[in-house]
Design an enzyme around this catalytic site. Structure first.
Site, PDB file in Angstrom:
ATOM      1  N   ARG A   1     -10.710   0.170   4.629  1.00  0.00           N
ATOM      2  CA  ARG A   1      -9.257  -0.210   5.245  1.00  0.00           C
ATOM      3  C   ARG A   1      -9.053   1.238   5.944  1.00  0.00           C
ATOM      4  O   ARG A   1      -9.420   2.241   5.548  1.00  0.00           O
ATOM      5  CB  ARG A   1      -8.400  -0.043   3.841  1.00  0.00           C
TER       6      ARG A   1
ATOM      7  N   ASP B   1       0.788  -0.986  -0.101  1.00  0.00           N
ATOM      8  CA  ASP B   1       0.160  -0.080  -0.037  1.00  0.00           C
ATOM      9  C   ASP B   1       0.879   1.284  -0.131  1.00  0.00           C
ATOM     10  O   ASP B   1       1.889   1.305   0.830  1.00  0.00           O
ATOM     11  CB  ASP B   1      -0.945   0.162   1.160  1.00  0.00           C
TER      12      ASP B   1
END
Length: 307
Positions: A278, A105
């Site tokens: 998330r 990420d």
């Protein structure tokens, strides 16, 4: 194998030799005692990704309260504000595209997030699993000549092909205004950052590969050479023996060490809706084996995350 952690009733059960464990007998929230939080963090550092079942009681607020026990939340995303459900929560929503590419990420900024927490919200009736790969074991298992090469190698990462922005601008029947607006927001700010291909984990001291689909090229190599070397190294990371695949159930929450993993959302659920929320926690600027920090070439991410 199930082992008892320091917290009296919390257990951890490995789900793969290289990566992954299920943590049981814990009800997540912002009221967990320090011993349980420490046990969860230790399980995360050891197994790289950990899974919790039966957390149906969590909503965005509860997920955020628990996340704050592990670190400082970042903004939901550096650029993709049209996807945000709140300041710190990023919906991973199939309506905007699918994260079906191996990545770590937000590596296109200098301050790579340390930890990600992903909670199931809407799941398809089949498919939609997520896989994780261990970038520490991937490095450790490289032949010595390859380790010597990557130890001094640097790569340029960019958000140009961020999975959250990889969506069609038009659909059958005309332009989807929501998707087009998101796309325009996404490309409004470009990020490019030089990272070492091998970083030193700030908590464990382990060496981990920093790769994934945000890599555009290796510093000092041509485009053709970069492509060939990238595929060679990525194949080592994503070898099936180095991965774990998780089939989501309602009430699931996964936490992964973003400094030591890559992940991939499997797009095998046709046109069914799939939505997970998330939250990412602030990390540090990666450091190479010889102590050199990553450098931002384009873009300032201070609004996104502290370091």
């Amino acid at each position: 194998m199930t082992t008892q952690l320091e917290a009296p009733t919390t257990t951890v059960t490995k789900v793969g030799a290289a990566i992954g464990a299920v943590v049981g007998n814990v009800r997540l929230g912002g009221d967990l005692d320090p011993g349980t939080v420490a046990a969860i963090r230790q399980a995360l550092l050891t197994h790289k990704v950990i899974f919790f079942r039966g957390q149906e009681h969590l909503d965005d607020a509860g997920q955020l309260a628990f996340a704050k026990l592990l670190g400082t939340p970042t903004l939901a995303h550096p650029t993709s504000k049209s996807l945000e459900s709140s300041e710190h929560v990023l919906p991973i929503d199939s309506d905007y595209g699918k994260a079906n590419s191996w990545h770590t990420d937000v590596t296109f900024v200098d301050r790579i997030p340390a930890i990600s927490l992903l909670r199931a919200v809407t799941l398809p009736s089949y498919g939609g699993s997520t896989s994780w790969a261990n970038t520490v074991t991937a490095y450790a298992n490289l032949p010595v000549p390859l380790q010597a090469l990557v130890d001094r190698l640097w790569a340029v990462h960019s958000n140009v092909y961020d999975y959250a922005g990889r969506v069609d601008e038009t659909r059958i029947g005309g332009v989807d205004v929501k998707v087009q607006t998101h796309r325009e927001q996404f490309i409004s700010q470009l990020f490019e950052t030089e990272h070492p291909v091998v970083r030193v984990h700030p908590e464990t001291g382990e060496r981990a590969l920093v790769l994934g689909h945000f890599v555009r090229r290796f510093v000092g190599l041509s485009s053709a050479e970069s492509t060939q070397l990238f595929q060679l190294l990525q194949n080592r990371v994503t070898n099936l023996d180095n991965t774990v695949r998780w089939q989501w159930q309602p009430g699931d929450l996964a936490i992964w060490d973003n400094r030591a993993t890559q992940h991939y959302g499997v797009a095998d659920y046709d046109d069914q809706p799939r939505r997970l929320h998330r939250i990412t926690l602030a990390g540090d600027v990666p450091v190479s084996l010889d102590g050199v920090r990553s450098t931002a070439r384009t873009g300032d991410a201070t609004h996104y995350s502290a370091v």
